[in-house]
Design an enzyme around this catalytic site. Structure first.
Site, PDB file in Angstrom:
ATOM      1  N   GLY A   1     -26.388  25.597  11.545  1.00  0.00           N
ATOM      2  CA  GLY A   1     -26.812  26.074  10.225  1.00  0.00           C
ATOM      3  C   GLY A   1     -26.695  27.592  10.161  1.00  0.00           C
TER       4      GLY A   1
ATOM      5  CE1 TYR B   1     -39.341  25.665   3.555  1.00  0.00           C
ATOM      6  CE2 TYR B   1     -38.199  23.749   4.423  1.00  0.00           C
ATOM      7  CZ  TYR B   1     -38.465  25.105   4.442  1.00  0.00           C
ATOM      8  OH  TYR B   1     -37.841  25.904   5.387  1.00  0.00           O
TER       9      TYR B   1
ATOM     10  CB  VAL C   1     -31.035  30.846  11.664  1.00  0.00           C
ATOM     11  CG1 VAL C   1     -31.636  31.631  12.829  1.00  0.00           C
ATOM     12  CG2 VAL C   1     -31.598  31.371  10.339  1.00  0.00           C
TER      13      VAL C   1
ATOM     14  CG  ASP D   1     -37.447  33.254 -13.842  1.00  0.00           C
ATOM     15  OD1 ASP D   1     -38.020  34.018 -14.639  1.00  0.00           O
ATOM     16  OD2 ASP D   1     -36.207  33.179 -13.742  1.00  0.00           O
TER      17      ASP D   1
ATOM     18  CB  THR E   1     -38.672  36.965   3.831  1.00  0.00           C
ATOM     19  OG1 THR E   1     -38.841  36.895   2.420  1.00  0.00           O
ATOM     20  CG2 THR E   1     -37.528  37.888   4.186  1.00  0.00           C
ATOM     21  CG  ASN E   2     -36.171  34.232  -0.106  1.00  0.00           C
ATOM     22  OD1 ASN E   2     -37.377  34.434   0.046  1.00  0.00           O
ATOM     23  ND2 ASN E   2     -35.692  33.451  -1.065  1.00  0.00           N
ATOM     24  CB  ILE E   3     -32.569  33.233   5.920  1.00  0.00           C
ATOM     25  CG1 ILE E   3     -33.884  33.352   6.680  1.00  0.00           C
ATOM     26  CG2 ILE E   3     -31.385  33.456   6.874  1.00  0.00           C
ATOM     27  CD1 ILE E   3     -34.135  32.215   7.673  1.00  0.00           C
TER      28      ILE E   3
HETATM   29  O1  GFB Z   1     -33.535  31.073  -2.800  1.00  0.00           O
HETATM   30  P1  GFB Z   1     -34.091  30.411  -3.987  1.00  0.00           P
HETATM   31  O2  GFB Z   1     -33.349  29.239  -4.547  1.00  0.00           O
HETATM   32  O3  GFB Z   1     -35.569  29.869  -3.700  1.00  0.00           O
HETATM   33  O4  GFB Z   1     -34.266  31.531  -5.137  1.00  0.00           O
HETATM   34  P2  GFB Z   1     -36.984  30.633  -3.596  1.00  0.00           P
HETATM   35  C1  GFB Z   1     -34.715  31.124  -6.397  1.00  0.00           C
HETATM   36  C2  GFB Z   1     -34.710  32.326  -7.341  1.00  0.00           C
HETATM   37  O5  GFB Z   1     -33.339  32.768  -7.543  1.00  0.00           O
HETATM   38  C3  GFB Z   1     -35.231  31.888  -8.703  1.00  0.00           C
HETATM   39  C4  GFB Z   1     -32.977  32.583  -8.917  1.00  0.00           C
HETATM   40  O6  GFB Z   1     -35.837  32.979  -9.334  1.00  0.00           O
HETATM   41  C5  GFB Z   1     -33.939  31.503  -9.417  1.00  0.00           C
HETATM   42  O7  GFB Z   1     -34.074  31.588 -10.848  1.00  0.00           O
HETATM   43  N1  GFB Z   1     -31.580  32.169  -9.041  1.00  0.00           N
HETATM   44  C6  GFB Z   1     -30.678  32.731  -9.859  1.00  0.00           C
HETATM   45  C7  GFB Z   1     -30.992  31.152  -8.370  1.00  0.00           C
HETATM   46  N2  GFB Z   1     -29.492  32.085  -9.781  1.00  0.00           N
HETATM   47  C8  GFB Z   1     -29.667  31.091  -8.846  1.00  0.00           C
HETATM   48  C9  GFB Z   1     -28.791  30.090  -8.331  1.00  0.00           C
HETATM   49  O8  GFB Z   1     -27.620  29.953  -8.723  1.00  0.00           O
HETATM   50  N3  GFB Z   1     -29.310  29.267  -7.373  1.00  0.00           N
HETATM   51  C10 GFB Z   1     -30.586  29.389  -6.920  1.00  0.00           C
HETATM   52  N4  GFB Z   1     -31.024  28.563  -5.938  1.00  0.00           N
HETATM   53  N5  GFB Z   1     -31.471  30.327  -7.410  1.00  0.00           N
HETATM   54  C11 GFB Z   1     -37.094  29.635  -1.213  1.00  0.00           C
HETATM   55  C12 GFB Z   1     -37.244  28.222  -0.684  1.00  0.00           C
HETATM   56  O9  GFB Z   1     -37.705  29.725  -2.497  1.00  0.00           O
HETATM   57  O10 GFB Z   1     -37.788  30.560  -0.387  1.00  0.00           O
HETATM   58  C13 GFB Z   1     -36.630  28.176   0.692  1.00  0.00           C
HETATM   59  O11 GFB Z   1     -36.607  27.333  -1.587  1.00  0.00           O
HETATM   60  C14 GFB Z   1     -37.187  29.243   1.590  1.00  0.00           C
HETATM   61  O12 GFB Z   1     -36.840  26.908   1.275  1.00  0.00           O
HETATM   62  C15 GFB Z   1     -37.202  30.606   0.919  1.00  0.00           C
HETATM   63  O13 GFB Z   1     -38.465  28.876   1.971  1.00  0.00           O
HETATM   64  C16 GFB Z   1     -37.976  31.619   1.752  1.00  0.00           C
HETATM   65  O14 GFB Z   1     -36.819  32.011  -3.099  1.00  0.00           O
HETATM   66  O15 GFB Z   1     -37.703  30.436  -4.882  1.00  0.00           O
END
Ligand code: GFB
Length: 319
Positions: free
Chosen positions: A11, A141, A13, A275, A169-171
């Site tokens: 994956g 999760y 990481v 969001d 944090t977000n990877i």
């Molecule tokens: O990384 P992500 O999907 O999850 O980011 P989280 C979500 C944010 O990015 C929201 C915006 O504000 C979405 O509106 N965004 C904009 C998008 N365009 C896109 C797109 O095309 N795809 C996606 N996915 N988002 C994560 C967890 O939460 O936090 C993970 O889902 C992990 O498992 C990580 O724990 C630390 O940041 O909300």
């Protein structure tokens, strides 16, 4: 030579750890990277067989059913159940095979949602992990990962096992999951901007672009996991994140992706998409106290590396 088995070894990481240890071998340790092709960790029998085969001295447990906001919102049952099963089987097998150290992976999305708790304030730190409910968008999760923290501490206390947990944090980074629906935000934006560059379409960011996140480059995470395996032995989770000053909006990270591609049209925002959690600022004070010399890859440069990897490996990227 001691054997460290890395689950989720192919994956984001896992791939980064492979990159690091191939260039900078860790003296006295050999890394064995395994994935679902070697064993489905949701099966205790398959997990036992894997441990019988590998007989690891140590385990870095990265395998998870993981995804971005929209996968979490639509597949909470699987995210809860599969991660609970995998984590349970890893913990049990590490004890049964006398593994000397287990490093497990939490996440900053599992900490309490600010608006749902009277007990926390920003920046969030490691002491707050159970002081309120997580954000509803990734509750399944989050609770599975919170149980990883609980289980890890229980095995330490009851069986004197050296199990630790790290909370990145977000990877993002090379060899990420670039699928449109299930991926995290940065790989999703990389895929979308690449498509816009090639077909002349718009580069559409989902949601308002206003939410705030701290991002960490996968190779930085890899270095920190290796360091923690060797030097972090405490029961409490350790947050892995750049500091609060590095928090950026989704719109900003979208612009970093556009800049890395040389995409010059304005970003478009589709607010019919959620969001998710607005803000979850975490503190990296504890990490900086334990590892003050660690240097994070600057975010724009890290995004450029991820974009360059995607452009060079588009044909084999996980879509
Ligand atoms: O990384 P992500 O999907 O999850 O980011 P989280 C979500 C944010 O990015 C929201 C915006 O504000 C979405 O509106 N965004 C904009 C998008 N365009 C896109 C797109 O095309 N795809 C996606 N996915 N988002 C994560 C967890 O939460 O936090 C993970 O889902 C992990 O498992 C990580 O724990 C630390 O940041 O909300």
């Amino acid at each position: 030579m001691k054997k460290i088995m890395v689950t989720g070894g192919h994956g984001t990481v896992g791939y980064a750890i492979q990159q690091i240890v191939s260039r900078e071998p860790v003296e006295g340790y050999r890394f064995i990277f395994v994935d679902i092709g070697d064993a489905n960790l949701c099966s205790k029998t398959a997990t036992l067989s894997l441990f019988e085969k590998v007989r690891p001295d140590g385990v870095i447990h990265l395998a998870a059913d993981v995804g971005g906001l929209y996968k979490n919102m639509d597949h909470g049952v699987e995210m809860l159940e599969k991660n609970l099963l995998m984590n349970m089987h890893i913990m049990q097998c590490c004890k049964e095979f006398n593994v000397e150290k287990l490093v497990s992976c939490l996440s900053t999305c599992i900490f309490p949602e600010l608006s749902l708790s009277d007990h926390i304030r920003l920046p969030i730190d490691e002491t707050m992990i159970h002081m309120g409910p997580p954000h509803p968008s990734n509750e399944g999760y989050a609770y599975a990962k919170r149980m990883l923290d609980v289980q890890s501490r229980y095995y330490r206390k009851q069986y004197k096992q050296n199990y630790i947990t790290l909370a990145p944090t977000n990877i993002f980074g090379p060899n990420d999951n670039f699928s449109t629906e299930n991926s995290h935000v940065i790989p999703a934006l990389i895929r979308k901007c690449h498509a816009a560059m090639n077909n002349g379409g718009d580069f559409v960011v989902w949601g308002s672009g206003r939410p705030l996140r701290q991002f960490i480059f996968s190779l930085d995470v890899a270095r920190l996991f290796i360091w923690a395996y060797l030097h972090y032995d405490e029961a409490e989770p350790l947050i892995l994140s750049p500091d609060e000053s590095q928090e950026v909006s989704i719109a900003t990270i979208g612009q970093y992706v556009a800049d890395a591609f040389g995409y010059f049209k304005p970003l478009m925002f589709d607010t019919k998409y959620s969001d998710g959690q607005f803000q979850r600022t975490v503190s990296n004070r504890k990490l900086m106290e334990r590892y003050p010399d660690f240097k994070f890859t600057p975010l724009p440069a890290a995004v450029k590396k991820a974009v360059d990897w995607y452009r060079g490996n588009f044909a084999k990227a996980r879509l």
